[in-house]
Design an enzyme around this catalytic site. Sequence first.
Site, PDB file in Angstrom:
ATOM      1  N   ASP A   1       0.857  -1.207   0.181  1.00  0.00           N
ATOM      2  CA  ASP A   1      -0.001  -0.196  -0.121  1.00  0.00           C
ATOM      3  C   ASP A   1       0.839   1.428  -0.081  1.00  0.00           C
ATOM      4  OD1 ASP A   1      -2.412  -0.867  -0.040  1.00  0.00           O
ATOM      5  OD2 ASP A   1      -2.752  -0.892   2.335  1.00  0.00           O
TER       6      ASP A   1
ATOM      7  N   ASP B   1      -5.222  -3.173   4.656  1.00  0.00           N
ATOM      8  CA  ASP B   1      -5.835  -2.700   5.723  1.00  0.00           C
ATOM      9  C   ASP B   1      -7.283  -2.870   5.992  1.00  0.00           C
ATOM     10  OD1 ASP B   1      -6.037  -0.695   4.096  1.00  0.00           O
ATOM     11  OD2 ASP B   1      -4.695   0.500   5.237  1.00  0.00           O
TER      12      ASP B   1
ATOM     13  N   ASP C   1      -9.440  -6.092   1.618  1.00  0.00           N
ATOM     14  CA  ASP C   1      -8.196  -6.741   1.211  1.00  0.00           C
ATOM     15  C   ASP C   1      -7.897  -7.925   1.631  1.00  0.00           C
ATOM     16  OD1 ASP C   1      -7.343  -4.366  -0.018  1.00  0.00           O
ATOM     17  OD2 ASP C   1      -6.431  -3.465   1.894  1.00  0.00           O
TER      18      ASP C   1
END
Lengths: 305, 1030
Positions: free
Chosen positions: B382, B723, B727
């Site tokens: 990310d 997170d 996901d």
Amino acid sequence: MARGSNENEGGWKKFIWDSEKKAFLGRTGSSWFKIFLFYLIFYGCLAGIFIGTIQALLLTISSYRPTYQDRVAPPGLTHTPKTIKTEISFTLNSEGSYKAFIESIDNFLKQYDDDKQTDKMKFEDCKDQPSGYIERGQYDNSAGEKKACTFNRRWLGNCSGLDDPSYGYSSGKPCFIVKLNRILGYKPEPPKNNETIPLEAQDRVQPNVIPIHCAAKREEEVSKIGQINYYGMGGLGGFPLQYYPYYGKLLQPQYLQPLVAIQFTNLTLDIDLRIECKAYGENINYSDKDRFQGRFDVKFQLKSR
Amino acid sequence: MGKKGDQYEVFVEMGRDTNGEMDAKIKKKKKVKKKEMLEGMKKEMEIDDHELTIEELEMKYSTSTTKGMSSTLAAQVLERDGANELKPPKGTPEYVKFARQLAGGLQCLMWVAAVICFIAFGIQFAQEDLTSYDNLYLAITLIAVVVVTGCFGYYQEFKSTNIIASFKNLVPQKATVFRDGQKSQINANQLVVGDLVEIKGGDRVPADVRIITAQGCKVDNSSLTGESEPQSKGPECTHENPLETRNIAFFSTTCLEGIATGIIINTGDRTIIGRIASLASGVGNEKTPIAIEIEHFVDIIAGLAIFFGATFFVVAMVIGYQFLKAMIFFMAIVVAYVPEGLLATVTVCLSLTAKRLAKKNCVVKNLEAVETLGSTSVICSDKTGTLTQNRMTVSHLWFDNHIHSADTTEDQSGQSFDQSSETWRALGRVAGLCNRAVFKPGQEEIPIPKREVIGDASETALLKFTELTIGNVIDYRGRFKKICEVPFNSTNKFQLSIHELEDPLDLRYLLVMKGAPERILERCSTIMIKGQELPLDEQWKEAFQTAYMDLGSLGERVLGFCHIFMNEKEYPRGYNFDTDEMNFPTSGLCFAGLISMIDPPRATVPDAVMKCRTAGIRVIMVTGDHPITAKAIAANVGIISEGSETVEDIATRLRIPVEQVNRGDARACVINGGQLKDMTSDELDDALRAHPEMVFARTSPQQKLIIVESCQRLGSIVAVTGDGVNDSPALKKADIGIAMGIAGSDAAKNAADMILLDDNFASIVTGVEQGRLIFDNLKKSIAYTLTKNIPELTPYLIYITVSVPLPLGCITILFIELATDIFPSVSLAYEKAESDIMHLKPRNPKRDRLVNEALAVYSYFQIGAIQSFAGFTDYFTAMAQEGWLPLLCVGLRSQWENPHNQEVQDSYGQEWTYSQRLYQEYTCYTVFFVSIEICQISDVLIRKTRRLSVFQQGFFRNKVLVTAIVFQLLLGNFLCYCPGMPNIFNFMPIRVQWWFVPVPFGILIFVYDEIRKLGVRRHPGSWWDKELYY
């Protein structure tokens, strides 16, 4: 595993024989040869080292005297006939039931026959009364083989098998031949004081003798065992000291251990009797773990029918 | 596999479709899974509450939009529906977990061995042929071993589960609720359907809520849909699809600003997010590489053990042993060959590393994940929060026709810019005054960048920036009394406020304004340069444009600032400013400057990315952000390295159309979610292959799954950070899922294998390093552990075939396996890396196995062989010195083991009773044990390195290993010389010289291995290297 699971299929065949590379089990001929050669050399060297060390070890070890005796001494006390589960059980008047015992004793006593002890080069007469240890020099072959004392089978009296070939078994008075296990160089010491010895055995306590005494193991059976006769050198139930020390298989191949015969003349019939025999001496010990060290026990059962 | 694949398909599609169709897809997924559930599920999914009027709603849930529910009714509903919380995914019951620990491959073998022991004991007992209780002891010991290692494994698992559980209860969430007309705060898990709740900016939406009233309410739906743009919520129904309509706010999303009230329509697992979470838990977990390795290896060991056992069983039967005896041989061979201590060693090594990692902020949920991290070849990371600080920060300023850099480091350790200019004072004043953000109270102790702020991201950035440069902003604002303000809105694209001046004698008003730079510039007629107001001519406008473009291309959010001092005659004190009428000047202002903001990368990240690069790990950025920002950050942290260009960059440089660029020239590539949607999986694979440096922008969390799958198709071991709830499929699919400890949702944490407590990318790299180290060290540990199986096995083989008295007993073997050798094998986990492991390529999971042929062959047939010879040398020494010369031993077995023969003659004619022989046998066990111990000390020393000389590695550098050797020796001495041992564990006090007989063999092992390593180092690639390097 989600990935790559299909790739191994059919791989086994190829692993065993890969015709493309001419490889067997994943190696080509020359590869096998190299690895074989490598391991040949490797194990050759290892085996060489191993044999070398064992040879070196043997050089440090005398053929005449063991390096250590801490595991074998003090000696065990063993008896003939041999028993399975220390049990002697037979039926009066039934020859088949005790034949094996008689054969066992016969076999054992054969080496004590007079004609086996005639070679004066090997045997010496050590008198028929107990006397002290006979030292025969160093434990090596500097003086050649050592002589051994003769042992007259007749000393075993009623149990010698000379008069009663059934050793008393046919008449319900079974005999027992007892010996102390051979220990090289071991000199048993007679008990210094009489305190540890049972009253009944007191008369057998003499200098130069390791006395033996058998008794019922359980209090309540004491009266049921009856008379016990002991036969040995000089009519004593014990091992005379002139037979010690033992010089080993190489120096005294003809060695005869002193024996003691024990005869139970009046065993109560039809019950189990536990009898424990003990040898008494300063350097004879007993152990809870080893039931044959310096003593043994045996279970008698005389069946009337 | 087929079924699993289908499930993934559904998720892939879910990602590709618009979120509006998600409910339909969820239904479809359920159909695949359980048809009979379909009806019930359909009913559940039908949400029509958004279409109902408020009255209908009140009816339906027997509530009131003004007073809320009655407490009694709420209690009843709570009773009926249960607490409002996501149930953790149904774990396997505890007893099943425990049973699983007891039923592994090796454990099953040990059970079989134990049963054989029991049977042997039983038969001996029944036959009254009992000479010792060894078989019973052995059975009990074996069972104890299985149970104890099982408990250990279970405890490890339990502990890591607990770590996760502890996250959940960290902060009990509160919610504001109206009941019986009273407004109160209760724990969010007490909420029930029908409750009237109030949501403010900063709150997490406590359940699925139908909005009744709203004022400027904006919700961040990213955890649900992956959309990063805030969405406004209002009472009106705008779409028939519940996910699209504006009047429903969903559980676990966050309210960014504004205020709203609403009625709860779904709680707990019945919320949309709850359903997605429970679906995600259905996605099967991938097995970790190390688990595969160990399984593979255990299978081989178990197979070999059974093979050896069976062979010698047959051999024994043929030679003429009794069946029972042959069974005992079989059992003994199994015990000798199975490395009982291995699983414990592996577990301990992994948990040591896990502990080490936990100190560095990586909590490992699944122990085996530690190693997976080491074999990782691709990290999909990310951006926000992981690579960046997740904090908008002022990064650049443009004033006096010059771009100044601000300090963006987390600890304010960087260089600041020149603040002496008069223009800066003006710009700073505008930035400080034209700002509604305030610090939350009570944070005086906390460093400014870490303080919490009420306000949106850019205002927060400006507030912190001004606080840092000017000083106490709140105080500063107090000195410039605010008269009125116009908040930012999307039509004006500016925000202004009017203030009195600091100097009470100066009666002018000050108007300050900030907003989109081009809009601000339109309203300006002058520009301040070095404190002077200059007319804003074309030249300045061009300068402005250049600066604006420059800052924009850095992916930064740029704001323009201007001000004007209003004439005191036209606007005297008490002038009635009307913000609707705008009865004050909003043009002809004085332009002060530009301030640009970015979420800056964490300070440690560029280094970490560099480390990944040298370690052969690809870092792929996957973000929901704008491509330009993503690319700028990627370039900043080194994901796109200096000099790398994208296809577009090359096109611009060469001034040719994008289509004409040779794609192979472009190292870097930025793909946005829209493009990704249109790509087939083959195209994606091609793109991943063609461009080593990839950035995915504007992706939804679901698209992450596609990227992960593509990487895995290319044979990579993929680590994924995540997170959001959405996901979780990607986290599960990845070889190692990494959840964020701070930003991560519970669902993500549940799905992940590892949790980064500080959300920091650099921690992943630490993890990789530790993972690689543990792989190397595990290899060493296993090599060490395996070696001694040969000297444990050969005594039996010799015993059966050559009929010597038994040199080594089963109980003694268990002592080696489980007592003396455990600590040294664990101590190898503390070994330092031989070379810079972060300069090597990640291991290839198909080629670089944990236990390869060379390792097994070298351990078994070379070192193990030397150890066996050492043992036998010592054995024959002990036998010979006690009176049993080697040649006599051969064939002695039947006499030796006859418990009724009290007069077996040794080489000197001495007669031994059975017990005397037994103690001599125990002496042999002990001597053999000591030999293995001495050789194992040498073994642990050589295992310190696989390539380097031990002298290069340092003998005593690994203190734990030195301690372990000392411990091993002490324990060996204790076992030998503690009174009572002979009769309990068959250890005898042995003579001192027997300790030294194996020493030459130990030296031989050491020297031989040094020669091996020397050859490996000197002649890489040679036959020697290939055959002997493991």
